[in-house]
Write an enzyme that holds these catalytic residues in place. Structure first.
Site, PDB file in Angstrom:
ATOM      1  N   CYS A   1       0.832  -1.212   0.000  1.00  0.00           N
ATOM      2  CA  CYS A   1       0.000   0.000   0.000  1.00  0.00           C
ATOM      3  C   CYS A   1       0.862   1.255   0.000  1.00  0.00           C
ATOM      4  O   CYS A   1       0.468   2.291  -0.522  1.00  0.00           O
ATOM      5  CB  CYS A   1      -0.894   0.075   1.222  1.00  0.00           C
ATOM      6  SG  CYS A   1      -1.333  -1.485   1.914  1.00  0.00           S
ATOM      7  N   ASN A   2       2.022   1.151   0.605  1.00  0.00           N
ATOM      8  CA  ASN A   2       2.816   2.364   0.769  1.00  0.00           C
ATOM      9  C   ASN A   2       4.010   2.469  -0.166  1.00  0.00           C
ATOM     10  O   ASN A   2       4.716   3.456  -0.155  1.00  0.00           O
ATOM     11  CB  ASN A   2       3.326   2.470   2.201  1.00  0.00           C
ATOM     12  CG  ASN A   2       2.205   2.780   3.157  1.00  0.00           C
ATOM     13  OD1 ASN A   2       1.283   3.510   2.799  1.00  0.00           O
ATOM     14  ND2 ASN A   2       2.243   2.200   4.342  1.00  0.00           N
ATOM     15  N   ARG A   3       4.272   1.435  -0.924  1.00  0.00           N
ATOM     16  CA  ARG A   3       5.433   1.510  -1.811  1.00  0.00           C
ATOM     17  C   ARG A   3       5.281   0.597  -3.011  1.00  0.00           C
ATOM     18  O   ARG A   3       4.615  -0.435  -2.964  1.00  0.00           O
ATOM     19  CB  ARG A   3       6.714   1.170  -1.058  1.00  0.00           C
ATOM     20  CG  ARG A   3       6.799  -0.282  -0.618  1.00  0.00           C
ATOM     21  CD  ARG A   3       8.120  -0.568   0.049  1.00  0.00           C
ATOM     22  NE  ARG A   3       8.227   0.126   1.326  1.00  0.00           N
ATOM     23  CZ  ARG A   3       9.100   1.091   1.583  1.00  0.00           C
ATOM     24  NH1 ARG A   3       9.957   1.482   0.671  1.00  0.00           N
ATOM     25  NH2 ARG A   3       9.113   1.670   2.763  1.00  0.00           N
TER      26      ARG A   3
ATOM     27  N   GLN B   1       4.274  -6.466   8.857  1.00  0.00           N
ATOM     28  CA  GLN B   1       3.807  -7.110   7.618  1.00  0.00           C
ATOM     29  C   GLN B   1       4.836  -7.132   6.502  1.00  0.00           C
ATOM     30  O   GLN B   1       4.828  -8.016   5.663  1.00  0.00           O
ATOM     31  CB  GLN B   1       2.544  -6.413   7.077  1.00  0.00           C
ATOM     32  CG  GLN B   1       1.268  -6.868   7.737  1.00  0.00           C
ATOM     33  CD  GLN B   1       0.835  -5.871   8.780  1.00  0.00           C
ATOM     34  OE1 GLN B   1       1.410  -4.793   8.862  1.00  0.00           O
ATOM     35  NE2 GLN B   1      -0.130  -6.219   9.598  1.00  0.00           N
TER      36      GLN B   1
ATOM     37  N   GLN C   1       5.438  -9.438   2.949  1.00  0.00           N
ATOM     38  CA  GLN C   1       5.173  -8.915   1.612  1.00  0.00           C
ATOM     39  C   GLN C   1       6.389  -9.075   0.702  1.00  0.00           C
ATOM     40  O   GLN C   1       6.259  -9.434  -0.462  1.00  0.00           O
ATOM     41  CB  GLN C   1       4.757  -7.434   1.706  1.00  0.00           C
ATOM     42  CG  GLN C   1       3.366  -7.272   2.309  1.00  0.00           C
ATOM     43  CD  GLN C   1       3.115  -5.859   2.826  1.00  0.00           C
ATOM     44  OE1 GLN C   1       4.051  -5.126   3.149  1.00  0.00           O
ATOM     45  NE2 GLN C   1       1.850  -5.477   2.904  1.00  0.00           N
TER      46      GLN C   1
ATOM     47  N   GLY D   1     -21.784   4.165  28.337  1.00  0.00           N
ATOM     48  CA  GLY D   1     -22.009   5.098  27.230  1.00  0.00           C
ATOM     49  C   GLY D   1     -22.212   4.325  25.951  1.00  0.00           C
ATOM     50  O   GLY D   1     -21.595   3.272  25.757  1.00  0.00           O
TER      51      GLY D   1
ATOM     52  N   GLU E   1     -20.606   6.945  19.679  1.00  0.00           N
ATOM     53  CA  GLU E   1     -19.807   6.453  18.550  1.00  0.00           C
ATOM     54  C   GLU E   1     -18.519   5.790  19.050  1.00  0.00           C
ATOM     55  O   GLU E   1     -18.126   4.736  18.578  1.00  0.00           O
ATOM     56  CB  GLU E   1     -19.463   7.641  17.659  1.00  0.00           C
ATOM     57  CG  GLU E   1     -19.201   7.291  16.224  1.00  0.00           C
ATOM     58  CD  GLU E   1     -18.985   8.550  15.412  1.00  0.00           C
ATOM     59  OE1 GLU E   1     -18.026   8.584  14.654  1.00  0.00           O
ATOM     60  OE2 GLU E   1     -19.760   9.523  15.576  1.00  0.00           O
ATOM     61  N   MET E   2     -17.893   6.461  20.042  1.00  0.00           N
ATOM     62  CA  MET E   2     -16.645   5.951  20.592  1.00  0.00           C
ATOM     63  C   MET E   2     -16.857   4.569  21.196  1.00  0.00           C
ATOM     64  O   MET E   2     -16.048   3.664  21.007  1.00  0.00           O
ATOM     65  CB  MET E   2     -16.126   6.887  21.687  1.00  0.00           C
ATOM     66  CG  MET E   2     -15.285   8.021  21.199  1.00  0.00           C
ATOM     67  SD  MET E   2     -13.872   7.419  20.277  1.00  0.00           S
ATOM     68  CE  MET E   2     -12.558   7.880  21.371  1.00  0.00           C
TER      69      MET E   2
END
Lengths: 281, 447
Positions: free
Chosen positions: B55-57, B121, B125, B194, B197-198
């Site tokens: 994804c990054n390279r 990861q 890869q 609560g 959303e959190m």
């Protein structure tokens, strides 16, 4: 011959101590299996040494300070090893290995040879039974104190939000508290058997169960302390930090009874020290 | 003049050099079978090649005879494959050659070049890319060796440094802490206070870790029920908070309340009911839901979102420190690898040198054959041994001279010098290791 194995064991324990302690100071990401390997090698050599002495003397080697300390070290290492097999932890190793090394060193300052004729009372099957139980109790309490020290340290780190390397390599609070919970009744059981077997032996040797010998008195005090601990844990539900601190306090008492009393007072248990004081010719 | 005419080349873009828009475009999606790698290798005139795309390279790791023209070719081919303008993407590429290419690959594989330093990861890869392209036959002896050393370096970095050790996200830090307090989490009871959303986000994260149903308490009971049904948990109203606290092992509070909803005195009573069984409380609400003094109670471990964040920051700093150590490991491994490639350069010359000496010896022995004919077998053997010993002694000097030069940058000059002095030039024709008479060190390229 057994001395060679004893020395090999001591050297392995020393190596394990060095490996474990340097491991703590570095930032490696492993379970420090080298340290454990050294401990195991030491344990094997140590076992050979004790068995050899048993065969050579023809009776269980328990008559001298050398024997007692050696067996104590062996028990600490053996219990530590079973725990490591279940849940490898380098911090426990870093405590057990140096303690074993120191015990071995102290033991080696005593003479293992019985140069004086053995006092007749010692030539009894009660000797190995009594001493084994007493030392097993001591060893379990030693391991329990180590778990307690780790608990207090880990608890402090979490409370103060210091989440670093030590936090990561120390076991979880749950694991350490469980160790305390499991060790306490076992150690107490051995201590109780040690005292009872001592009383039975005394009755067969001298005709009275209890003679208020200093060791007996202090053992009783220790017994009451641990009985109180068992009660607090089971009945009052004391756990965690309190249990850990009690384990440390109890350990101090155990060590005083085991070593301090022998040095400070004279009594029946000085048979052991008499044999020790013999200077090798 | 001899030198290794093959050079390593890395051409790539990553999160530092290119915006995500470009990175998305320059990826190699259809390359599961290595067909694109094969295409690049053939049309790009490369000897060996691997395409690494995450994804990054996106990177092309190659062995080539002429790095400069390969770079041009590759950028042209990459733009063609992705239908992009060459000038548009050209500036985003970084180009590393020789030793720098090796160092770059080692750093990438050891996760020292990753966006999140030390993320685990990348090794997988790179391994996958290598496996794929090796079965597509685009790798050869040089890349095989290079990748092998890269994985070895990554392993050393992982075991000898703490670069991947500490948690660097809030959720992960919280989970690690929970494990250090409570041991195994599977059978632990979780309480969410609560239902915003959190809370939902946290519940999603926790659902995978704990087996017991999550309990949710909220001011509006309906919202609690809704969230509970989503995660197969149970819901309760605010009045039951103390009972729920007495039961729970982990509490995550994230209400929008302006006042703290869990107070010191209240928690003290709860802890007595729990018999001081440890409890891990996380307060992610702003303003706080739990009074900070609660942390002073025996058995209560309270962390708020800032505490967790500062642990993350500290861990990140720790990783950076460890990365320096890792950098030294990478340097060592790069040096070892470069020395190996250099040995490829002098190895053929050593063989040629020995061959030349042996040729001289056998020629001279043949000439003397008439005069030595009267010798008996033992004497002939002695002469054989004597002459061999002489040429070995003579060869030792120049060989040591070349081997020594591995440590310096002068290897090419030294090898060249030895070749000239002993007139080896005709032996190493073509200046290429694989064409020299060096079966032992032969490099056999498939293409």
């Amino acid at each position: 011959m057994h001395l060679i194995f004893f020395k090999i064991a001591a050297i392995f324990y020393l190596l394990a101590s060095i490996v474990y302690v340097t491991f703590l100071l570095r930032s490696e990401n492993s379970k420090c299996l080298y340290g454990f390997a050294f401990i195991l090698a030491g344990l094997v050599a140590h076992t050979v040494s004790i068995v050899h002495l048993f065969v050579a003397q023809g009776f269980f080697p328990m008559a001298t300070g050398f024997d007692a300390l050696s067996l104590f070290a062996w028990l600490v290492v053996a219990i530590h090893t079973t725990i490591q097999f279940r849940d490898p932890n380098p911090v426990l190793g870093a405590m057990a290995a140096p303690i074993a090394t120191v015990l071995m060193l102290i033991a080696s300052t005593f003479s293992y040879q019985i140069t004086q004729p053995i006092v007749p009372v010692l030539k009894s099957w009660w000797l190995p039974i009594h001493v084994s139980f007493a030392l097993a109790g001591n060893a379990v309490f030693t391991i329990m104190a180590m778990a307690g020290a780790m608990y207090i340290f880990q608890e402090r780190l979490i409370k103060r939000k210091k989440i670093g390397r030590f936090h990561r390599i120390l076991p979880s609070l749950e694991t350490l508290d469980k160790l305390n919970r499991q060790a306490l009744p076992i150690g107490f059981f051995f201590l109780t058997l040690g005292i009872i077997s001592g009383a039975l032996w005394a009755s067969s040797a001298w005709g009275s169960y209890w003679n208020w010998d200093p060791k007996e008195t202090w053992s009783l005090i220790t017994w009451f302390a641990y009985a109180a601990m068992v009660h607090q844990r089971l009945a009052l539900g004391w756990r965690g930090k309190k249990a850990a601190m009690l384990a440390l306090a109890g350990f101090a008492l155990v060590m005083f009874t085991f070593i301090g009393v022998s040095l400070l007072f004279v009594g029946h248990h000085s048979f052991v020290s008499l044999a020790l004081r013999v200077v090798p010719a | 003049m001899i030198c290794l005419t093959h050079d390593f080349l890395v051409l790539g873009i990553n999160h530092n050099t290119a915006p995500v828009l470009i990175r998305e475009k320059v990826s190699f999606p259809g390359n599961h079978d290595g067909s694109i790698t094969r295409f690049l290798t053939q049309t790009g005139d490369l000897l060996e090649c691997i395409i690494l795309s995450t994804c990054n390279r996106s990177e092309i790791i190659a062995v080539t005879k002429d790095p400069d023209s390969s770079v041009e070719n590759l950028i042209r081919l990459i733009s063609e494959i992705h239908g992009l303008n060459q000038d548009q993407i050209g500036p985003y590429f970084y180009i590393k050659k020789g030793q720098e290419a090796v160092r770059h690959l080692f750093r990438v594989t050891s996760s020292l070049d990753s966006m999140v330093l030390g993320e685990p990861q990348i090794v997988g890869q790179v391994k996958e890319a290598f496996r794929r392209d090796a079965s597509a036959n685009t790798t050869g002896p040089l890349l095989n060796r290079l990748m092998h050393r890269a994985f070895f370096t990554a392993k050393r970095v992982r075991t000898e440094t703490g670069v991947a050790l500490s948690a660097v996200s809030i959720a992960y830090v919280a989970v690690e802490l929970a494990k250090k307090i409570l041991g195994e989490l599977e059978q632990r009871r979780t309480l969410l206070v609560g239902a915003g959303e959190m809370a939902e986000l946290t519940a999603r994260h926790l659902a995978s870790l704990v087996k017991k149903p999550i309990k949710i308490i909220n001011r509006t009971f309906e919202n609690a029920c809704e969230l509970a049904s989503q995660f197969e948990g149970t819901a309760d109203s605010m009045e039951k908070l103390d009972d729920a606290l007495a039961m729970a092992d982990m509490v995550i509070s994230s209400t929008g309340s302006c006042e703290p909803i869990i107070r010191f005195q209240q928690m003290k009573t709860v802890m007595r009911r729990r018999r001081h069984k440890p409890i891990f409380m996380i307060d992610i609400a702003m303003p706080r839901d739990i009074e900070p003094e609660v942390n002073d109670l025996d058995g209560v471990y309270l962390y708020n979102i800032d505490d967790l964040q500062s642990v993350v920051d500290e861990n990140m700093g720790e990783r950076r420190l460890e990365a320096e150590k890792a950098g030294r490991i990478v340097d060592q491994e790069v040096n070892k690898f470069i020395n190996w490639t250099r040995s490829l350069e002098w190895a053929p010359t050593i063989v040629s040198l020995k061959e030349k000496f042996e040729e001289i010896r056998t020629n001279e022995m043949a000439k003397m054959n008439g005069k030595l004919g009267s010798l008996n077998e033992a004497e002939k053997d002695a002469v054989e041994i004597l002459t061999k010993a002489i040429i070995n002694k003579i060869a030792h000097g120049p060989i040591a001279f070349m081997k020594q030069s591995i440590k310096t940058k002068k290897i090419n000059q030294h090898v060249d010098f030895v070749q000239r002095v002993f007139g080896l030039d005709e032996f190493v024709s073509g200046n290429e290791p694989e064409e020299a008479k060096t079966s032992e060190y032969e490099i056999d390229h498939r293409n």
